[in-house]
Design a protein around this motif. Structure first.
Motif, PDB file in Angstrom:
ATOM      1  N   LYS A  63      23.203 147.792  70.597  1.00 42.20           N
ATOM      2  CA  LYS A  63      22.308 148.964  70.611  1.00 42.20           C
ATOM      3  C   LYS A  63      21.289 148.893  71.750  1.00 42.20           C
ATOM      4  O   LYS A  63      21.149 149.836  72.515  1.00 42.20           O
ATOM      5  CB  LYS A  63      21.593 149.084  69.265  1.00 42.20           C
ATOM      6  CG  LYS A  63      20.752 150.330  69.134  1.00 42.20           C
ATOM      7  CD  LYS A  63      20.176 150.473  67.749  1.00 42.20           C
ATOM      8  CE  LYS A  63      19.330 151.742  67.653  1.00 42.20           C
ATOM      9  NZ  LYS A  63      18.692 151.858  66.340  1.00 42.20           N
ATOM     10  N   CYS A  64      20.591 147.753  71.860  1.00 44.00           N
ATOM     11  CA  CYS A  64      19.517 147.680  72.862  1.00 44.00           C
ATOM     12  C   CYS A  64      19.814 146.711  74.010  1.00 44.00           C
ATOM     13  O   CYS A  64      19.066 146.648  74.976  1.00 44.00           O
ATOM     14  CB  CYS A  64      18.194 147.304  72.202  1.00 44.00           C
ATOM     15  SG  CYS A  64      18.077 145.579  71.686  1.00 44.00           S
ATOM     16  N   PRO A  79      16.427 140.858  66.821  1.00 45.42           N
ATOM     17  CA  PRO A  79      14.986 140.726  66.603  1.00 45.42           C
ATOM     18  C   PRO A  79      14.173 141.825  67.306  1.00 45.42           C
ATOM     19  O   PRO A  79      13.038 142.099  66.943  1.00 45.42           O
ATOM     20  CB  PRO A  79      14.657 139.352  67.185  1.00 45.42           C
ATOM     21  CG  PRO A  79      15.721 139.103  68.190  1.00 45.42           C
ATOM     22  CD  PRO A  79      16.939 139.797  67.673  1.00 45.42           C
ATOM     23  N   LYS A  80      14.788 142.471  68.297  1.00 45.26           N
ATOM     24  CA  LYS A  80      14.093 143.489  69.063  1.00 45.26           C
ATOM     25  C   LYS A  80      14.146 144.864  68.392  1.00 45.26           C
ATOM     26  O   LYS A  80      13.121 145.503  68.188  1.00 45.26           O
ATOM     27  CB  LYS A  80      14.693 143.559  70.472  1.00 45.26           C
ATOM     28  CG  LYS A  80      13.948 144.446  71.432  1.00 45.26           C
ATOM     29  CD  LYS A  80      14.547 144.336  72.822  1.00 45.26           C
ATOM     30  CE  LYS A  80      13.861 145.273  73.779  1.00 45.26           C
ATOM     31  NZ  LYS A  80      14.493 145.243  75.110  1.00 45.26           N
ATOM     32  N   CYS A  81      15.365 145.305  68.023  1.00 49.90           N
ATOM     33  CA  CYS A  81      15.510 146.669  67.479  1.00 49.90           C
ATOM     34  C   CYS A  81      15.974 146.687  66.019  1.00 49.90           C
ATOM     35  O   CYS A  81      16.122 147.757  65.443  1.00 49.90           O
ATOM     36  CB  CYS A  81      16.474 147.478  68.339  1.00 49.90           C
ATOM     37  SG  CYS A  81      18.197 146.971  68.188  1.00 49.90           S
TER      38      CYS A  81
END
Length: 96
Positions: A63-64, A79-81
């Motif tokens: 995704k990111c 952990p980000k998105c």
């Protein structure tokens, strides 16, 4: 030939993800990926004694684009998105 010997033979030919290895070894069921991960940890030690190295292409969030650490593990979410759309790490054995 043991399962770990089969994994070594496969990884010397090309790179594989944990899911692909489980499929190639005809392993089904809930614990198949976990068993392959444990085998990969042992394989890393075995090949090191033979002068080879287990290369790890890290997992990536689809995704990111977050790139995880290169380790013998399958992350559950980013952990980000917080996405669970994770591309599994890939493994290959090379001679050094």
């Amino acid at each position: 030939m043991t399962r770990r010997q089969k994994i070594i033979k496969l990884l010397e030919e090309r790179d594989y993800s944990v899911s692909e290895l489980a499929t190639m070894l005809d392993m089904r069921g809930k614990g198949s990926k976990k068993a392959v991960l444990e085998d990969l940890k042992a394989v890393a030690k075995i090949v090191r004694r033979e002068g080879k190295v287990l290369l790890i292409q890290p997992a990536i969030c689809r995704k990111c684009g977050f790139v995880f650490r290169a380790e013998i593990n399958i992350p559950s979410k980013c952990p980000k998105c917080k996405s669970q759309w994770i591309e599994e790490p890939r493994f290959k054995i090379e001679v050094r």
